[in-house]
Scaffold this motif. Structure first.
Motif, PDB file in Angstrom:
ATOM      1  N   ALA A 106      33.701 -30.763  67.253  1.00  0.00           N
ATOM      2  CA  ALA A 106      33.519 -30.582  65.108  1.00  0.00           C
ATOM      3  C   ALA A 106      33.542 -29.001  65.006  1.00  0.00           C
ATOM      4  O   ALA A 106      33.093 -28.296  63.776  1.00  0.00           O
ATOM      5  CB  ALA A 106      31.625 -31.153  64.998  1.00  0.00           C
ATOM      6  N   ARG A 153      27.376 -33.536  58.353  1.00  0.00           N
ATOM      7  CA  ARG A 153      26.360 -32.440  58.033  1.00  0.00           C
ATOM      8  C   ARG A 153      26.840 -31.483  56.566  1.00  0.00           C
ATOM      9  O   ARG A 153      26.368 -30.319  56.774  1.00  0.00           O
ATOM     10  CB  ARG A 153      26.613 -31.693  59.414  1.00  0.00           C
ATOM     11  N   ASP A 154      28.258 -31.455  55.971  1.00  0.00           N
ATOM     12  CA  ASP A 154      28.715 -30.428  55.331  1.00  0.00           C
ATOM     13  C   ASP A 154      29.399 -31.552  53.953  1.00  0.00           C
ATOM     14  O   ASP A 154      30.014 -31.034  53.276  1.00  0.00           O
ATOM     15  CB  ASP A 154      29.489 -29.502  55.587  1.00  0.00           C
ATOM     16  N   GLU A 157      27.319 -39.724  54.148  1.00  0.00           N
ATOM     17  CA  GLU A 157      26.006 -38.849  55.257  1.00  0.00           C
ATOM     18  C   GLU A 157      26.378 -37.893  56.619  1.00  0.00           C
ATOM     19  O   GLU A 157      27.900 -38.200  56.751  1.00  0.00           O
ATOM     20  CB  GLU A 157      25.808 -39.496  55.949  1.00  0.00           C
ATOM     21  N   ARG A 175      27.464 -22.993  63.965  1.00  0.00           N
ATOM     22  CA  ARG A 175      29.385 -23.496  63.202  1.00  0.00           C
ATOM     23  C   ARG A 175      29.325 -22.350  62.131  1.00  0.00           C
ATOM     24  O   ARG A 175      28.927 -22.512  61.410  1.00  0.00           O
ATOM     25  CB  ARG A 175      29.186 -24.687  63.867  1.00  0.00           C
ATOM     26  N   ARG A 215      28.101 -43.589  70.971  1.00  0.00           N
ATOM     27  CA  ARG A 215      26.976 -43.378  70.994  1.00  0.00           C
ATOM     28  C   ARG A 215      26.936 -43.414  72.304  1.00  0.00           C
ATOM     29  O   ARG A 215      25.732 -42.615  72.291  1.00  0.00           O
ATOM     30  CB  ARG A 215      26.120 -44.467  70.218  1.00  0.00           C
ATOM     31  N   ALA A 233      30.253 -40.416  62.890  1.00  0.00           N
ATOM     32  CA  ALA A 233      31.161 -41.628  63.529  1.00  0.00           C
ATOM     33  C   ALA A 233      32.435 -41.076  63.143  1.00  0.00           C
ATOM     34  O   ALA A 233      32.988 -41.549  64.506  1.00  0.00           O
ATOM     35  CB  ALA A 233      31.071 -42.900  62.963  1.00  0.00           C
ATOM     36  N   ASP A 241      25.578 -26.420  65.700  1.00  0.00           N
ATOM     37  CA  ASP A 241      25.868 -27.345  64.623  1.00  0.00           C
ATOM     38  C   ASP A 241      25.802 -26.077  63.651  1.00  0.00           C
ATOM     39  O   ASP A 241      26.142 -26.363  62.441  1.00  0.00           O
ATOM     40  CB  ASP A 241      25.290 -28.517  64.167  1.00  0.00           C
ATOM     41  N   ARG A 284      38.018 -30.051  61.378  1.00  0.00           N
ATOM     42  CA  ARG A 284      37.369 -30.568  60.254  1.00  0.00           C
ATOM     43  C   ARG A 284      38.009 -30.626  58.774  1.00  0.00           C
ATOM     44  O   ARG A 284      38.005 -31.740  57.832  1.00  0.00           O
ATOM     45  CB  ARG A 284      36.271 -29.577  60.271  1.00  0.00           C
ATOM     46  N   VAL A 301      31.230 -34.449  71.816  1.00  0.00           N
ATOM     47  CA  VAL A 301      31.137 -34.344  70.329  1.00  0.00           C
ATOM     48  C   VAL A 301      31.111 -32.575  69.500  1.00  0.00           C
ATOM     49  O   VAL A 301      32.082 -32.389  68.133  1.00  0.00           O
ATOM     50  CB  VAL A 301      30.360 -35.334  69.320  1.00  0.00           C
ATOM     51  N   SER A 302      29.909 -31.639  70.121  1.00  0.00           N
ATOM     52  CA  SER A 302      29.818 -30.235  68.983  1.00  0.00           C
ATOM     53  C   SER A 302      30.904 -29.632  69.184  1.00  0.00           C
ATOM     54  O   SER A 302      31.635 -29.071  68.321  1.00  0.00           O
ATOM     55  CB  SER A 302      28.872 -29.805  69.542  1.00  0.00           C
ATOM     56  N   TYR A 353      33.524 -38.227  63.673  1.00  0.00           N
ATOM     57  CA  TYR A 353      33.827 -36.941  64.564  1.00  0.00           C
ATOM     58  C   TYR A 353      33.533 -37.695  65.985  1.00  0.00           C
ATOM     59  O   TYR A 353      34.232 -37.022  67.189  1.00  0.00           O
ATOM     60  CB  TYR A 353      32.828 -35.323  64.125  1.00  0.00           C
TER      61      TYR A 353
HETATM   62  O1   DC Z   1      25.227 -37.634  63.017  1.00  0.00           O
HETATM   63  P1   DC Z   1      26.103 -37.710  64.721  1.00  0.00           P
HETATM   64  O2   DC Z   1      24.863 -37.027  65.557  1.00  0.00           O
HETATM   65  O3   DC Z   1      26.625 -39.410  64.592  1.00  0.00           O
HETATM   66  O4   DC Z   1      27.254 -36.500  64.302  1.00  0.00           O
HETATM   67  C1   DC Z   1      28.047 -36.244  65.758  1.00  0.00           C
HETATM   68  C2   DC Z   1      28.461 -34.417  65.847  1.00  0.00           C
HETATM   69  O5   DC Z   1      29.662 -33.930  64.801  1.00  0.00           O
HETATM   70  C3   DC Z   1      27.097 -33.623  65.297  1.00  0.00           C
HETATM   71  O6   DC Z   1      27.180 -32.745  66.259  1.00  0.00           O
HETATM   72  C4   DC Z   1      27.544 -33.584  64.078  1.00  0.00           C
HETATM   73  C5   DC Z   1      29.189 -32.873  63.783  1.00  0.00           C
HETATM   74  N1   DC Z   1      29.095 -33.506  62.037  1.00  0.00           N
HETATM   75  C6   DC Z   1      29.843 -32.543  61.244  1.00  0.00           C
HETATM   76  O7   DC Z   1      29.918 -31.888  61.668  1.00  0.00           O
HETATM   77  N2   DC Z   1      30.248 -32.934  60.210  1.00  0.00           N
HETATM   78  C7   DC Z   1      29.941 -33.769  59.990  1.00  0.00           C
HETATM   79  N3   DC Z   1      30.247 -34.354  58.477  1.00  0.00           N
HETATM   80  C8   DC Z   1      29.037 -35.205  59.968  1.00  0.00           C
HETATM   81  C9   DC Z   1      28.484 -35.109  61.533  1.00  0.00           C
END
Ligand code: DC
Length: 218
Positions: free
Chosen positions: A103, A131-132, A129, A183, A91, A41, A180, A109, A99-100, A43
């Motif tokens: 990110a 990705r990283d 929660e 990257r 959303r 949320a 994702d 970041r 958003v990519s 990002y």
């Molecule tokens: O979980 P989501 O779909 O709402 O995430 C949105 C975007 O942000 C998705 O492209 C992945 C990225 N993201 C990220 O790179 N690192 C994070 N910690 C969380 C989300």
């Protein structure tokens, strides 16, 4: 469990889009009386603010400046950007498509990771929660989970939430995963020491029970 620092109270949940991270994360946080942070949320909030200001998301420098200055409040109650409720607006398809690029912006970041660490400090840890989270932001988390599900299941869940065509959603999910995972900075992958939790065919309570049992083994 012994808790010596705030990372010792962080449960890190990573995984691809639509795998059930948010549902599981929220339920887990409630069961454990911890706060919950959805870093995706954050990002999305940056992407949303860039679109609103007419800043191209590919303009890395301006988007990075924006991220540093942006007022955002991400909580379970919703998302507030620039003092305005943006819970639903982050959303939309437009934001999801943009958003990519946000990110993939390293200074963004860095800024958001710093905010995430500050959040954990202020909240005494929590369920976080993204990705990283386990791989980069909290490598010393108490528990690291990599939550996943089959692409079809993930697409079906998304369609259940926001509507659309399952085949189309499945291919857009696959495309976002690809971006994702490829990257340079903080690619999506299971962190060292993460437990992989496949939620295909499982209900929320089953997954949460399983995670609690993992926690008891720590
Ligand atoms: O979980 P989501 O779909 O709402 O995430 C949105 C975007 O942000 C998705 O492209 C992945 C990225 N993201 C990220 O790179 N690192 C994070 N910690 C969380 C989300």
């Amino acid at each position: 469990m012994t808790v010596s620092n705030m990372a010792g109270r962080v449960i890190a949940i990573d995984g691809p889009a639509g795998a059930g991270k948010s549902t599981v994360g929220r339920a887990l946080a409630h069961r454990l009386s911890l706060d919950y942070l959805d870093t995706g949320a954050m990002y999305r909030a940056v992407a949303f603010a860039a679109l609103r200001r007419g800043i191209p998301v590919t303009d890395h420098e301006r988007v990075a400046e924006l991220a540093e200055a942006l007022e955002m409040d991400v909580s379970e109650a919703g998302v507030v950007v620039d003092g305005q409720d943006a819970t639903a607006a982050i959303r939309t398809r437009e934001v999801t498509d943009a958003v990519s690029a946000v990110a993939a912006n390293s200074p963004v970041r860095e800024e958001l990771r710093a905010r995430q660490r500050r959040w954990a400090d202020e909240h005494g840890g929590g369920v976080i929660e993204g990705r990283d989270i386990g791989s980069v932001v909290f490598p010393d988390a108490l528990l690291k989970l990599f939550v996943t599900a089959s692409p079809r299941t993930r697409a079906e869940r998304r369609v259940g939430e926001i509507g659309g065509d399952v085949d189309e959603v499945e291919s857009s999910i696959a495309e976002r995963d690809r971006r994702d995972m490829s990257r340079q900075d903080g690619p999506l992958r299971a962190a060292d020491g993460a437990y992989v939790v496949d939620t295909t065919g499982l209900g929320v309570d089953d997954v949460v029970d399983h995670v609690i049992s993992l926690l008891d083994d720590q």
